[in-house]
Every structure is written in structure tokens, then in C-alpha cells.
Motif scaffolding. Structure first.
Motif, PDB file in Angstrom:
ATOM      1  N   ARG A  44       1.778   9.511  -2.913  1.00  0.00           N
ATOM      2  CA  ARG A  44       1.305  10.117  -1.671  1.00  0.00           C
ATOM      3  C   ARG A  44      -0.058  10.771  -1.857  1.00  0.00           C
ATOM      4  N   ALA A  45      -0.260  11.429  -2.995  1.00  0.00           N
ATOM      5  CA  ALA A  45      -1.547  12.096  -3.239  1.00  0.00           C
ATOM      6  C   ALA A  45      -2.686  11.083  -3.316  1.00  0.00           C
ATOM      7  N   ARG A  46      -2.449   9.927  -3.894  1.00  0.00           N
ATOM      8  CA  ARG A  46      -3.478   8.887  -3.961  1.00  0.00           C
ATOM      9  C   ARG A  46      -3.818   8.373  -2.558  1.00  0.00           C
ATOM     10  N   ALA A  47      -2.787   8.164  -1.751  1.00  0.00           N
ATOM     11  CA  ALA A  47      -3.033   7.730  -0.369  1.00  0.00           C
ATOM     12  C   ALA A  47      -3.765   8.821   0.407  1.00  0.00           C
ATOM     13  N   LEU A  48      -3.371  10.082   0.176  1.00  0.00           N
ATOM     14  CA  LEU A  48      -4.019  11.195   0.867  1.00  0.00           C
ATOM     15  C   LEU A  48      -5.485  11.301   0.497  1.00  0.00           C
ATOM     16  N   ALA A  49      -5.823  11.020  -0.757  1.00  0.00           N
ATOM     17  CA  ALA A  49      -7.232  11.057  -1.176  1.00  0.00           C
ATOM     18  C   ALA A  49      -8.047  10.046  -0.381  1.00  0.00           C
ATOM     19  N   MET A  50      -7.483   8.888  -0.128  1.00  0.00           N
ATOM     20  CA  MET A  50      -8.211   7.869   0.637  1.00  0.00           C
ATOM     21  C   MET A  50      -8.355   8.266   2.104  1.00  0.00           C
ATOM     22  N   LEU A  51      -7.339   8.939   2.642  1.00  0.00           N
ATOM     23  CA  LEU A  51      -7.461   9.471   3.999  1.00  0.00           C
ATOM     24  C   LEU A  51      -8.519  10.562   4.055  1.00  0.00           C
ATOM     25  N   THR A  52      -8.431  11.506   3.154  1.00  0.00           N
ATOM     26  CA  THR A  52      -9.295  12.689   3.165  1.00  0.00           C
ATOM     27  C   THR A  52     -10.759  12.321   2.991  1.00  0.00           C
ATOM     28  N   MET A  53     -11.048  11.483   2.013  1.00  0.00           N
ATOM     29  CA  MET A  53     -12.436  11.159   1.703  1.00  0.00           C
ATOM     30  C   MET A  53     -13.080  10.227   2.735  1.00  0.00           C
ATOM     31  N   ARG A  64     -12.601   0.682   8.355  1.00  0.00           N
ATOM     32  CA  ARG A  64     -11.326   0.971   9.017  1.00  0.00           C
ATOM     33  C   ARG A  64     -10.370   1.521   7.972  1.00  0.00           C
ATOM     34  N   VAL A  65      -9.772   2.653   8.276  1.00  0.00           N
ATOM     35  CA  VAL A  65      -8.860   3.336   7.364  1.00  0.00           C
ATOM     36  C   VAL A  65      -7.446   3.230   7.920  1.00  0.00           C
ATOM     37  N   VAL A  66      -6.520   2.800   7.083  1.00  0.00           N
ATOM     38  CA  VAL A  66      -5.126   2.670   7.490  1.00  0.00           C
ATOM     39  C   VAL A  66      -4.266   3.337   6.420  1.00  0.00           C
ATOM     40  N   ILE A  67      -3.387   4.251   6.856  1.00  0.00           N
ATOM     41  CA  ILE A  67      -2.474   4.894   5.918  1.00  0.00           C
ATOM     42  C   ILE A  67      -1.063   4.840   6.487  1.00  0.00           C
ATOM     43  N   ASN A  68      -0.163   4.334   5.682  1.00  0.00           N
ATOM     44  CA  ASN A  68       1.253   4.246   6.040  1.00  0.00           C
ATOM     45  C   ASN A  68       1.964   5.427   5.398  1.00  0.00           C
ATOM     46  N   PHE A 113       0.586  -6.029   7.318  1.00  0.00           N
ATOM     47  CA  PHE A 113      -0.748  -5.649   6.858  1.00  0.00           C
ATOM     48  C   PHE A 113      -1.724  -5.651   8.036  1.00  0.00           C
ATOM     49  N   PRO A 114      -2.585  -4.643   8.120  1.00  0.00           N
ATOM     50  CA  PRO A 114      -3.511  -4.567   9.259  1.00  0.00           C
ATOM     51  C   PRO A 114      -4.470  -5.748   9.290  1.00  0.00           C
ATOM     52  N   ALA A 115      -4.684  -6.246  10.497  1.00  0.00           N
ATOM     53  CA  ALA A 115      -5.594  -7.378  10.674  1.00  0.00           C
ATOM     54  C   ALA A 115      -6.975  -6.879  11.072  1.00  0.00           C
ATOM     55  N   GLY A 116      -7.941  -7.779  11.002  1.00  0.00           N
ATOM     56  CA  GLY A 116      -9.261  -7.468  11.541  1.00  0.00           C
ATOM     57  C   GLY A 116     -10.234  -6.876  10.556  1.00  0.00           C
ATOM     58  N   GLY A 117     -10.098  -7.163   9.279  1.00  0.00           N
ATOM     59  CA  GLY A 117     -11.054  -6.634   8.324  1.00  0.00           C
ATOM     60  C   GLY A 117     -10.862  -7.199   6.940  1.00  0.00           C
ATOM     61  N   THR A 118     -11.834  -6.944   6.075  1.00  0.00           N
ATOM     62  CA  THR A 118     -11.781  -7.379   4.684  1.00  0.00           C
ATOM     63  C   THR A 118     -11.379  -6.209   3.811  1.00  0.00           C
ATOM     64  N   LEU A 119     -10.366  -6.399   3.008  1.00  0.00           N
ATOM     65  CA  LEU A 119      -9.862  -5.330   2.156  1.00  0.00           C
ATOM     66  C   LEU A 119     -10.900  -4.928   1.113  1.00  0.00           C
ATOM     67  N   VAL A 120     -11.207  -3.634   1.077  1.00  0.00           N
ATOM     68  CA  VAL A 120     -12.166  -3.099   0.115  1.00  0.00           C
ATOM     69  C   VAL A 120     -11.473  -2.285  -0.976  1.00  0.00           C
ATOM     70  N   LEU A 121     -10.472  -1.496  -0.582  1.00  0.00           N
ATOM     71  CA  LEU A 121      -9.842  -0.590  -1.545  1.00  0.00           C
ATOM     72  C   LEU A 121      -8.435  -0.261  -1.078  1.00  0.00           C
ATOM     73  N   SER A 122      -7.523  -0.130  -2.032  1.00  0.00           N
ATOM     74  CA  SER A 122      -6.159   0.295  -1.719  1.00  0.00           C
ATOM     75  C   SER A 122      -5.727   1.377  -2.689  1.00  0.00           C
ATOM     76  N   SER A 123      -4.860   2.246  -2.225  1.00  0.00           N
ATOM     77  CA  SER A 123      -4.415   3.355  -3.074  1.00  0.00           C
ATOM     78  C   SER A 123      -3.405   2.910  -4.117  1.00  0.00           C
ATOM     79  N   GLU A 124      -2.781   1.754  -3.894  1.00  0.00           N
ATOM     80  CA  GLU A 124      -1.819   1.192  -4.836  1.00  0.00           C
ATOM     81  C   GLU A 124      -2.095  -0.291  -5.028  1.00  0.00           C
TER      82      GLU A 124
END
Length: 581
Positions: free
Chosen positions: A401-410, A539-543, A551-562
Motif C-alpha cells: 500500500r505504501a508503494r502505491a501511495l507513493a505513486m499517488l502522492t508524487m 494518467r494516474v490509476v490506483i486500486n 486494466f485501465p485503457a487509453g494509455g501507455t504504461l510507464v510505471l507500476s508500483s508492483e
């Protein structure tokens, strides 16, 4: 390895409006909607990533078990590689360390345990050469009881100029045997101690070794302006102001209505907190900072209620920033995060100030452990802590969760803070034995409050070295748990999926896509546990749920928390960044 398939070296920042749906009819929303947030930031801090160094626990250069300024200097390359813009240093001033340096005896002297003033100058010089700003802590609400002023006050009679620098009052009762009022200390017990052999008592909203200054006294105000200038003259880039909401007390020091079971002064409201008079002080300080070349900033540690009052501290002629504690204490819930993000952006925009995003600090349970708690989940009021007899967090869940939160926060517009060790995914030391605890909160409440020691454990740098590489000996002022070996910097340097490498990627991309300068626009995900928003080309997506979603459509994946097995589903407690072009 977290996906990072495409980095776009050129991009267009789209003009997107802030979703204000949850603020209709709110005055802050109306002001936010009319604010021009597309203008170039007025100062470097508006989009900065600021790293908090707790000096005694960061790096020890001489083997005495206590971190120091030369230790900080030796690790500046690490911070440069991480990609931070500034470092905030917790207190390193001369102090008897009754409250880990927040009890100051001399604001112009480096405590010998941390080095010398020359060590500070050397650190500042090297940080600036690397493009890293330095913010120092300022502790204006109280001094140490060993400060020369307080010692002079104790030796002087009631009503003397020496006592007028602090808050002395006659006690109640026939012989002054009762405290002047019923105010409690934040650290437990009464907020008053009696002067031996006298009817007078002195106020301390924190520990008895931290007497409160009298900010109605012009001598106090003049002294702190001199302290500001002392550090500004040395080249510091700003100040984090401790207990910024506590300097002014209501005249007459009236009793408060203490509810049953309330044993401390942490209620955020009352005649000792958030009085309007504090703002005159900060306006005068801002004039001092603005008289220096470059942009020097102030950051408020202000716990306020109602939360709208936080905007008062960051008006254009006062502080530049204030810590967003509402965000820090948000429970793990998509709706809760959306509401606090919306409110925070609107509140800061109402006074044209940047929003700050903070998830951990030296006073709160680390996010990795907080979000691993099945019952509490998020709440991190100072001092509550997690001890050996407390429900223990799920370490793996908390880290995920903390790794996902870092991606949301930043990815949020504004300024973000990292507390040392967050970039490693470092958990709280939740099983620290009572015999090692040093927090005055723990001591004054006889263990009723676990305290903050668990988030202040010395950092692990080398898994197989004494003290995990914290210093050249095996000494540490607080013991490190054996589990810290797997979080050591050298281990994470070599692990492809480490939290450290994730943070480096996050900060690089944050700068690449100028997310700190951007604008947030919510996108309806159609899922109650999933948050989706656009910030420029990202585009930022957090589950935040436990179950996978498409998986969210409409973009190229750049980074994932896991690490992702495929791009068909987005697992629970996982965040991704996508480019939309």
C-alpha cells in the motif's frame, strides 16, 4: 520489475480544470475555481520534493551511535541520486535532548553530538553545490529549561523582566499549591510545574523541560528575528516552524472544558492553540525572509481545527507552506482520498499557495506500518505508536500500500515530502521494548502512550555491516530490528523491484512530466475502490481495493508500483502511471 516502457522526452501540458464537485457552495471552491494556477510558480518550493532528515538517526560518522552533520554530508550523493530538491533537517542545536533536540538551549550553536558549526557550513556548501536546498527546524514555542533565559528567570523574583520572557503565574489555593489553570500537557499530566519554594508555576505545553515562551513580550520577538537572520546569513533556504499554532495564548489563560477521558492537550482547539495573534508574528518573519536574496521559505507545522483555518497560515504575506496532516491521516479508502485531495487543493488555491503532501514524519507511525493495520488502517496521531502488545501490522500489505501511495502522492500537483526511510519502504519498529524508549510522551504517561521512538530508528545502509552501516561501530541510540537488513540501501540498490528504485523512477518521472506544476482532473473509473485522474500527459490509476480490476485503457504504461503479470488486470493495492499520448 515495475514497468517503464516509454519515456516521452517532449510533451504538452494539457489545460485541465480541477474537479470541484464535492465543493459546490463552498467558498474555498469558488476561490479555487478562479485562481490562476497555470502561472509559473513564484518560488522553488511550490513543486519541490523535500526530504526530511532526522539527524540523530540518518548517518553516524564517528561511531558513537548517534547520527551527525558529517554523516548527513557523507550521504548527500545518495539524496542527489534519489532526486530530491531540498532537505529539511530536524533540530541539531545545543540541547540536553530531553525531547530529541526540540528542547533548545542555544539556537545558534550546533550540539556537540551533531558536530560543529563548521560542519553545518560544509554540509550546506556541498548541498548547494549539488542543487539541494537546506531547510532547518525552528522551535519558537518553547526553549529548554536549561536555556540561559530560563535559568535567569528561576533566579529572578516574580514580576521581573527575566520571568516575563516565559509564562509564570501564581498558583491557586491558599499557598499556591494548585496549578494556575487546568491545562494539560500534550505529553501527559499537567502543563504546569511549580517553582520550588514559591507560589509561582511555569507553563509547558509539552515536557516540563520545555517551558513555553511569552510571545507577547517584545524581547522574545526581537530575539527570534535575530535567530532567523543568523541562519539566513549562513545561507539556509528556509525554516520549518515547530508548533506554529501554539505561540500565542488567550489573555488570562482561562480554564478549558476537559471532556471525560481527555488527558492531553492534543484536541487542537482551546485558548493555547491557533490564536489569531500568531499571524502577526509570521508576517514579520516573512518580511525578514523576503529581505534576503533568492527565495527563502517557511513551512508551518500547524495542527488546526476547523481545518479551514490552515489557509490563514499560508496567505501571501505569511508562510509559504503548511503540512497537510489531513492527507497524512487519511484512511485507506478511495472516497476518503478523493475528498481530502479535493479539499486540500481548493483550500490552498483560495490563498494561491501550494498544497503539500506528506505521508510520514518523525512524530507519526510510518505509513508502511500504518496501512498494514487491519483495524486502525490509517490514523497516526502523534504518540499513539505501535508497541509489542499492540495489534501488529501486516508488513507485506503495508509495504504494498505504501508503494502505491507513493505513486499517488508524487503525482499530485504541489510540494511533496519524504521522511527518511520512506524511500526504502522502511516499517515502524513495532516491537521496541520499553527499556529502550526515550520519548517523553512514553515516559510521562508511564507507557499509556507508546510514543514516537518506533519511527525514529537509525537507518540501515549496509545489510551485513555493524549497525547495518549506520555508523562505523555497532552502536545505535535506539536498537534496530533484525528485519531492517532486507531494507538496507545496499540490498535495495541491487534488487530490481526494490522500493528505493521505485522512488527514484517516481521522482525522475515527476520532474520529467512536471507533475508538481500541473493540474488535476478526475476521471470516473466506474469502480468505487479505484481512483483515476489526469495530470498533464500522465494518467494516474490506483486500486485501493483488494480485488483486481480490468486494466485501465487509453494509455501507455510507464510505471507500476508492483510487478505486473500482464496488462489485462490491475491488482488490488497497486498504482500505475500511463502516458496518454
Amino acid at each position: 520489475m515495475p514497468f517503464r516502457r516509454k519515456l516521452l522526452r517532449s510533451f504538452v501540458v494539457a489545460a485541465m480544470g480541477l474537479s470541484m464537485a464535492s465543493f459546490q457552495g463552498n467558498a474555498f471552491a469558488e476561490q479555487a475555481a478562479g485562481a490562476d494556477s497555470s502561472a509559473k510558480p513564484a518560488d522553488w518550493s511550490r513543486n519541490a520534493v523535500i526530504y526530511q532528515v532526522y539527524p540523530r538517526s540518518f548517518a553516524d560518522s564517528d561511531g558513537d551511535g548517534i547520527g551527525d552533520l558529517p554523516g548527513v554530508t557523507s550521504r548527500l550523493p545518495y539524496l542527489g541520486k534519489l532526486g530530491v530538491d531540498a532537505v529539511w533537517l530536524s533540530p541539531f542545536y545545543k540541547s540536553p535532548q530531553a525531547d530529541a533536540g526540540y528542547d533548545v538551549t542555544d539556537y545558534r550553536v550546533v550540539d556537540p553530538m551533531f558536530g560543529k558549526l563548521e560542519d553545518f557550513d560544509e554540509m550546506l556548501k556541498k548541498a548547494h553545490a549539488m542543487g539541494i536546498k537546506i531547510i532547518v527546524d525552528l522551535v519558537p514555542n518553547h526553549t529548554s529549561d536549561e536555556h540561559v533565559w530560563f535559568q535567569e528567570a528561576l533566579k529572578s523574583p516574580p514580576g521581573s523582566p527575566e520571568r516575563a520572557r516565559y509564562i509564570f503565574r501564581d498558583g491557586k489555593g491558599k499557598d499556591g499549591e494548585l496549578p494556575p489553570n487546568n491545562w494539560p500537557s500534550v505529553f501527559g499530566k499537567a502543563a504546569w510545574d511549580r517553582v520550588p519554594g514559591e507560589k509561582q508555576w511555569y507553563l509547558h505545553l509539552f515536557d516540563s523541560k520545555q517551558p513555553d515562551l511569552n510571545w507577547d513580550n517584545p524581547e522574545v520577538r526581537a530575539e527570534f528575528e535575530k535567530v532567523l537572520r543568523f541562519w539566513l546569513d549562513r545561507g539556509v533556504d528556509g525554516f520549518r516552524v515547530d508548533v506554529a499554532h501554539g505561540l500565542i495564548k488567550v489573555q488570562g489563560l482561562p480554564d478549558i472544558d476537559i471532556k471525560e477521558g481527555q488527558e492531553n492537550a492534543g484536541a487542537l482547539v482551546g485558548p493555547m492553540w491557533d490564536q489569531d495573534g500568531v499571524h502577526e508574528i509570521y508576517r514579520s518573519w516573512r518580511k525578514v525572509l523576503d529581505s534576503y536574496p533568492g527565495k527563502r521559505i517557511m513551512v508551518a507545522e500547524a495542527w488546526v481545527n476547523p481545518k479551514e483555518r490552515l489557509a490563514h497560515y499560508i496567505r501571501p504575506d505569511e508562510m509559504n507552506q503548511a503540512f497537510n496532516f489531513d492527507y497524512l491521516m487519511t484512511k485507506w479508502d478511495a472516497k476518503a482520498f478523493k475528498e481530502v485531495i479535493d479539499y486540500s487543493l481548493a483550500l490552498s488555491a483560495s490563498v494561491n499557495a501550494p498544497t503539500t503532501w506528506v505521508t510520514s514524519n518523525h512524530d507519526t507511525v510510518r505509513a508502511t506500518s500504518r496501512y498494514g493495520l487491519k483495524e486502525l488502517g490509517a490514523h497516526a496521531l502523534p504518540g499513539n505508536g505501535i508497541g509489542p502488545k499492540s495489534p501488529q501490522p501486516d508488513e507485506a500489505l503495508g509495504l504494498r500500500r505504501a508503494r502505491a501511495l507513493a505513486m499517488l502522492t508524487m503525482a499530485l500537483p504541489g510540494s511533496s515530502y519524504i521522511y527518511q526511510g520512506e524511500e526504502l519502504g522502511l516499517p515502524e519498529h513495532t516491537t521496541l521494548e520499553a527499556k529502550y524508549r526515550q520519548d517523553p510522551m512514553f515516559i510521562r504517561t508511564k507507557g499509556g502512550e507508546i510514543g514516537r521512538d518506533g519511527c525514529r530508528i537509525p537507518l540501515p545502509w549496509k545489510a551485513d555491516a555493524p549497525s547495518f552501516g549506520f555508523g562505523p561501530s555497532n552502536k545505535t541510540w535506539l536498537p534496530q530490528p533484525a528485519s531492517y537488513a532486507k531494507y538496507a540501501v545496499d540490498r535495495e540498490e541491487s534488487a530490481p523491484d526494490s522500493t528505493l528504485k521505485l522512488y527514484r523512477q517516481i521522482l525522475e518521472l515527476r520532474r520529467e512530466y512536471k507533475l508538481g506544476d500541473g493540474k488535476l482532473s478526475w476521471v470516473d473509473s466506474g469502480k468505487k475502490d479505484v481512483l483515476t485522474f489526469d495530470n498533464g500527459d500522465v494518467r494516474v490509476v490506483i486500486n485501493l481495493g483488494e480485488q483486481s480490476v480490468p486494466f485501465p485503457a487509453g494509455g501507455t504504461l510507464v510505471l507500476s508500483s508492483e510487478p505486473l503479470k500482464d496488462q489485462d488486470t490491475l491488482p488490488g493495492n497497486t498504482a500505475v502511471w500511463l502516458t496518454r499520448s
